[in-house]
Design a protein around this motif. Structure first.
Motif, PDB file in Angstrom:
ATOM      1  N   LEU A 167       2.573  -3.093  -3.650  1.00 25.35           N
ATOM      2  CA  LEU A 167       2.987  -4.105  -2.653  1.00 25.35           C
ATOM      3  C   LEU A 167       3.870  -5.709  -3.565  1.00 25.35           C
ATOM      4  CD1 LEU A 167       3.969  -6.071   0.103  1.00 25.35           C
ATOM      5  CD2 LEU A 167       1.058  -5.519   0.035  1.00 25.35           C
ATOM      6  N   LEU A 168       2.366  -5.660  -4.638  1.00 28.00           N
ATOM      7  CA  LEU A 168       2.330  -6.821  -5.291  1.00 28.00           C
ATOM      8  C   LEU A 168       3.310  -7.198  -6.445  1.00 28.00           C
ATOM      9  CD1 LEU A 168      -1.748  -6.991  -5.969  1.00 28.00           C
ATOM     10  CD2 LEU A 168       0.178  -8.777  -4.715  1.00 28.00           C
ATOM     11  N   VAL A 169       4.029  -5.332  -6.708  1.00 34.65           N
ATOM     12  CA  VAL A 169       5.256  -5.067  -7.892  1.00 34.65           C
ATOM     13  C   VAL A 169       6.414  -5.555  -6.977  1.00 34.65           C
ATOM     14  CG1 VAL A 169       6.221  -3.655  -9.258  1.00 34.65           C
ATOM     15  CG2 VAL A 169       3.969  -3.904  -9.220  1.00 34.65           C
ATOM     16  N   ALA A 170       6.741  -5.025  -5.493  1.00 33.58           N
ATOM     17  CA  ALA A 170       7.940  -6.229  -5.427  1.00 33.58           C
ATOM     18  C   ALA A 170       7.653  -7.026  -4.587  1.00 33.58           C
ATOM     19  CB  ALA A 170       7.189  -4.803  -4.218  1.00 33.58           C
ATOM     20  N   HIS A 171       6.163  -7.942  -4.889  1.00 30.51           N
ATOM     21  CA  HIS A 171       6.440  -8.831  -4.560  1.00 30.51           C
ATOM     22  C   HIS A 171       6.860 -10.201  -5.436  1.00 30.51           C
ATOM     23  CE1 HIS A 171       4.811 -12.849  -2.869  1.00 30.51           C
ATOM     24  NE2 HIS A 171       4.814 -13.210  -1.751  1.00 30.51           N
ATOM     25  N   MET A 172       6.306  -9.046  -6.344  1.00 29.71           N
ATOM     26  CA  MET A 172       6.593 -10.356  -7.817  1.00 29.71           C
ATOM     27  C   MET A 172       8.177 -10.360  -8.131  1.00 29.71           C
ATOM     28  SD  MET A 172       7.678  -9.109 -11.002  1.00 29.71           S
ATOM     29  CE  MET A 172       7.145  -7.444 -11.547  1.00 29.71           C
ATOM     30  N   ARG A 173       8.807  -8.818  -7.761  1.00 31.43           N
ATOM     31  CA  ARG A 173      10.204  -8.822  -8.353  1.00 31.43           C
ATOM     32  C   ARG A 173      10.985  -9.673  -7.141  1.00 31.43           C
ATOM     33  NH1 ARG A 173      10.350  -2.631  -8.652  1.00 31.43           N
ATOM     34  NH2 ARG A 173      10.738  -2.416 -11.113  1.00 31.43           N
ATOM     35  N   SER A 214      -3.567  -5.131   8.755  1.00 28.42           N
ATOM     36  CA  SER A 214      -1.932  -5.732   8.079  1.00 28.42           C
ATOM     37  C   SER A 214      -2.402  -6.428   6.635  1.00 28.42           C
ATOM     38  CB  SER A 214      -0.800  -6.082   8.721  1.00 28.42           C
ATOM     39  OG  SER A 214      -1.548  -7.879   8.686  1.00 28.42           O
ATOM     40  N   VAL A 215      -1.762  -5.894   5.980  1.00 27.34           N
ATOM     41  CA  VAL A 215      -2.171  -7.112   4.345  1.00 27.34           C
ATOM     42  C   VAL A 215      -0.764  -7.827   3.694  1.00 27.34           C
ATOM     43  CG1 VAL A 215      -2.328  -6.924   1.313  1.00 27.34           C
ATOM     44  CG2 VAL A 215      -2.904  -5.227   3.543  1.00 27.34           C
ATOM     45  N   THR A 216      -1.415  -9.503   3.976  1.00 31.11           N
ATOM     46  CA  THR A 216      -0.535 -10.157   3.508  1.00 31.11           C
ATOM     47  C   THR A 216      -0.533 -10.553   2.311  1.00 31.11           C
ATOM     48  OG1 THR A 216      -0.413 -10.773   5.568  1.00 31.11           O
ATOM     49  CG2 THR A 216       0.520 -12.480   4.016  1.00 31.11           C
ATOM     50  N   VAL A 217       1.169 -11.149   1.873  1.00 29.38           N
ATOM     51  CA  VAL A 217       1.064 -11.715   0.060  1.00 29.38           C
ATOM     52  C   VAL A 217       1.195 -13.429   0.305  1.00 29.38           C
ATOM     53  CG1 VAL A 217       1.892 -11.190  -2.363  1.00 29.38           C
ATOM     54  CG2 VAL A 217       0.841  -9.329  -0.616  1.00 29.38           C
ATOM     55  N   ARG A 218       0.541 -13.896   0.501  1.00 27.25           N
ATOM     56  CA  ARG A 218       0.242 -15.359   0.180  1.00 27.25           C
ATOM     57  C   ARG A 218       0.302 -15.989  -0.850  1.00 27.25           C
ATOM     58  NH1 ARG A 218      -4.437 -17.859   0.005  1.00 27.25           N
ATOM     59  NH2 ARG A 218      -5.843 -16.649   0.527  1.00 27.25           N
TER      60      ARG A 218
END
Length: 171
Positions: free
Chosen positions: A109-115, A13-17
């Protein structure tokens, strides 16, 4: 705030941290090695450095895999992409996805996290001065074109699309 995706048929899985100073060298390598900055764009990233002070000062987040996402058995916590969100003024300062991770949904995923981060910070919009070839990606993610940022030689010898993400309040 972390985000996670698991790709069907993949073990990882990919996680944004949140990035740490220890990520600085890997982020710098990702920027300098980006295929999007070859040819006429190479000079812009040739000496670019994402340093520990930048990471400590700004909201920098990394997408990392937690195992075998692309066949590199045994490689863990591999940086697949990252972004930096500035708060005042609100701007997506950096966003890169590793060439090998293109097409895996990391940018989305990064754009969703940024939002989500922008919303949590009370922002209602985020400006993006885009690398010209990335404009289509940002537009596909819902950003709208607002203008053109003029060239700023010697570092940037070309005009760049200026876009904006609207950040609606939480539902």
């Amino acid at each position: 705030m972390t985000s996670r995706i698991t790709r069907p048929g993949r073990k990882a899985s990919v996680t944004v941290r949140r990035a740490t100073a220890r990520d600085a060298k890997r982020l710098t390598r990702l920027v300098r090695g980006s295929g999007a900055y070859e040819g006429r764009y190479a000079a812009m990233v040739a000496g670019y450095r994402v340093g520990p002070a930048y990471i400590d000062t700004h909201r920098v987040f990394v997408a990392v895999d937690e195992g075998d996402i692309s066949g590199d058995h045994g490689v863990r916590d591999r940086v697949l992409g990252f972004y930096s969100l500035l708060i005042d003024p609100a701007e997506l300062d950096l966003m890169f996805v590793a060439d090998a991770a293109q097409g895996l949904g990391i940018g989305r995923l990064l754009v969703a996290h940024m939002r989500d981060e922008a919303r949590a910070a009370g922002l209602d919009r985020v400006r993006v001065v885009s690398h010209p070839p990335a404009e289509g990606f940002y537009r596909s993610m819902g950003a709208r074109r607002t203008g053109t940022a003029p060239a700023a030689p010697p570092a940037v010898a070309w005009d760049r699309p200026e876009l904006e993400f609207a950040i609606p309040p939480a539902a």
